[in-house]
Design a protein around this motif. Structure first.
Motif, PDB file in Angstrom:
ATOM      1  N   TRP A  71       0.905  -1.125   0.066  1.00 48.71           N
ATOM      2  CA  TRP A  71       0.078  -0.307  -0.112  1.00 48.71           C
ATOM      3  C   TRP A  71       0.855   1.299  -0.077  1.00 48.71           C
ATOM      4  O   TRP A  71       0.584   2.252  -0.789  1.00 48.71           O
ATOM      5  CB  TRP A  71      -1.005   0.297   1.218  1.00 48.71           C
ATOM      6  CG  TRP A  71      -2.058  -0.807   1.087  1.00 48.71           C
ATOM      7  CD1 TRP A  71      -2.292  -2.002   1.773  1.00 48.71           C
ATOM      8  CD2 TRP A  71      -3.182  -0.550   0.222  1.00 48.71           C
ATOM      9  NE1 TRP A  71      -3.527  -2.474   1.361  1.00 48.71           N
ATOM     10  CE2 TRP A  71      -4.194  -1.759   0.390  1.00 48.71           C
ATOM     11  CE3 TRP A  71      -3.633   0.499  -0.760  1.00 48.71           C
ATOM     12  CZ2 TRP A  71      -5.121  -1.943  -0.532  1.00 48.71           C
ATOM     13  CZ3 TRP A  71      -4.754   0.399  -1.527  1.00 48.71           C
ATOM     14  CH2 TRP A  71      -5.609  -0.721  -1.136  1.00 48.71           C
ATOM     15  N   ALA A  86      -7.560   4.731  -1.881  1.00 49.52           N
ATOM     16  CA  ALA A  86      -6.592   3.983  -1.137  1.00 49.52           C
ATOM     17  C   ALA A  86      -6.495   3.802   0.311  1.00 49.52           C
ATOM     18  O   ALA A  86      -6.514   2.908   0.790  1.00 49.52           O
ATOM     19  CB  ALA A  86      -5.280   4.284  -1.845  1.00 49.52           C
ATOM     20  N   TRP A 142       0.352   1.892   8.718  1.00 49.77           N
ATOM     21  CA  TRP A 142      -0.044   3.007   7.773  1.00 49.77           C
ATOM     22  C   TRP A 142       1.204   3.854   7.674  1.00 49.77           C
ATOM     23  O   TRP A 142       1.464   4.495   8.566  1.00 49.77           O
ATOM     24  CB  TRP A 142      -1.240   3.714   7.821  1.00 49.77           C
ATOM     25  CG  TRP A 142      -1.511   4.264   6.476  1.00 49.77           C
ATOM     26  CD1 TRP A 142      -1.433   5.702   6.237  1.00 49.77           C
ATOM     27  CD2 TRP A 142      -2.205   3.705   5.550  1.00 49.77           C
ATOM     28  NE1 TRP A 142      -1.801   5.835   5.034  1.00 49.77           N
ATOM     29  CE2 TRP A 142      -2.405   4.585   4.498  1.00 49.77           C
ATOM     30  CE3 TRP A 142      -2.825   2.606   5.338  1.00 49.77           C
ATOM     31  CZ2 TRP A 142      -3.190   4.560   3.214  1.00 49.77           C
ATOM     32  CZ3 TRP A 142      -3.213   2.184   4.117  1.00 49.77           C
ATOM     33  CH2 TRP A 142      -3.597   3.289   3.140  1.00 49.77           C
TER      34      TRP A 142
END
Ligand SMILES: [Zn+2]
Length: 268
Positions: A103, A143, A266
């Motif tokens: 990602w 996203a 993240w």
């Protein structure tokens, strides 16, 4: 990750980056001259008008093999093609090296190549297309939606912060920056979140300032004429630096709360 698969990721990504660079070059140029870049229009030699074959359109390789000349008429192709393709390859390569494939890689690729595309149009005409920034923002938010509510919220705040910081400068300075820059930074904020967007903007301005002083010292640009220098490429440079070292720069500035309360897996 072992060294071999990392090297493979970097090599694959560099090839992808060269192709993306080549494609965005077409998108930028055709957007500037007002022709559609989608559809079946083939690339032609700008000198003799001959339609280029697939063999002549391989990024970087074709330019090197043909030594930058048209096989039909011998006219020199612009160095811009090679420069853009090589830049794309290097950017994608270092991003794969930094993030691996995942990602974070996807987000950073969208951010880097979105900024790159706007740099190309800014170089060519000094114009920044709001539609490109809108695509960056939408891609970033979509996203981020996969990363959970906090990631999405960070993107929304980032878009507002990116837009807002440029808006304040526009209103305070009356010129120097335009609304195109504000929308571009909103796109960056949606992709990177508000902290990294502000770092990206700050680094971009610093790079631009250093370049401006250097150009003025060399007499290429008159003192005080900062508007003579395209700004977006420096914002792009700031964005790329942030994508590579943003969290560390933030830590260096004394912020010890990186990633909290955002998901720790993240990266931005
Ligand atoms: Zn030709």
């Amino acid at each position: 990750m072992d060294a071999a698969s990392r090297a493979l990721h970097v090599a694959f990504s560099a090839m992808l980056g060269a192709c993306l660079g080549s494609f965005l070059n077409v998108v930028a140029h055709r957007s500037v001259i007002g022709r559609p870049w989608w559809g079946a229009e083939r690339s032609v030699c700008e000198n003799c008008g001959r339609v280029l074959t697939l063999f002549e359109l391989v990024p970087v390789v074709s330019w090197v093999v043909l030594r930058g000349k048209c096989r039909g008429c011998g006219a020199a192709f612009s160095l811009r093609y090679l420069a853009v393709e090589l830049t794309g390859a290097v950017m994608a390569g270092v991003l794969a090296w930094r993030w691996g494939i995942g990602w974070a890689y996807l987000l950073s690729m969208i951010a880097a190549f979105g900024l790159f595309l706007n740099s190309l149009t800014d170089f060519e005409t000094g114009y920044v297309f709001d539609s490109f920034a809108a695509v960056m923002a939408a891609a970033g938010l979509i996203a981020r939606a996969f990363g959970g509510w906090w990631a999405l919220l960070d993107g929304l705040i980032g878009a507002a912060a990116g837009w807002g910081v440029v808006a304040v400068i526009i209103l305070a300075s009356r010129g120097g920056m335009g609304w195109g820059d504000a929308f571009l930074m909103a796109g960056v904020g949606a992709l990177l979140g508000w902290k990294m967007a502000l770092i990206s903007f700050y680094l971009g301005l610093m790079c631009g300032a250093v370049a401006a002083v250097w150009l003025m010292l060399r007499g290429k640009v008159k003192w005080g004429r900062h508007d003579a220098i395209p700004l977006v490429p420096y914002l792009a440079l700031g964005g790329l630096l942030t994508l590579l070292w943003g969290p560390r720069i933030l830590a260096f500035m004394g912020n010890m709360y990186i990633g909290k309360p955002f998901r720790t897996d993240w990266p931005f």
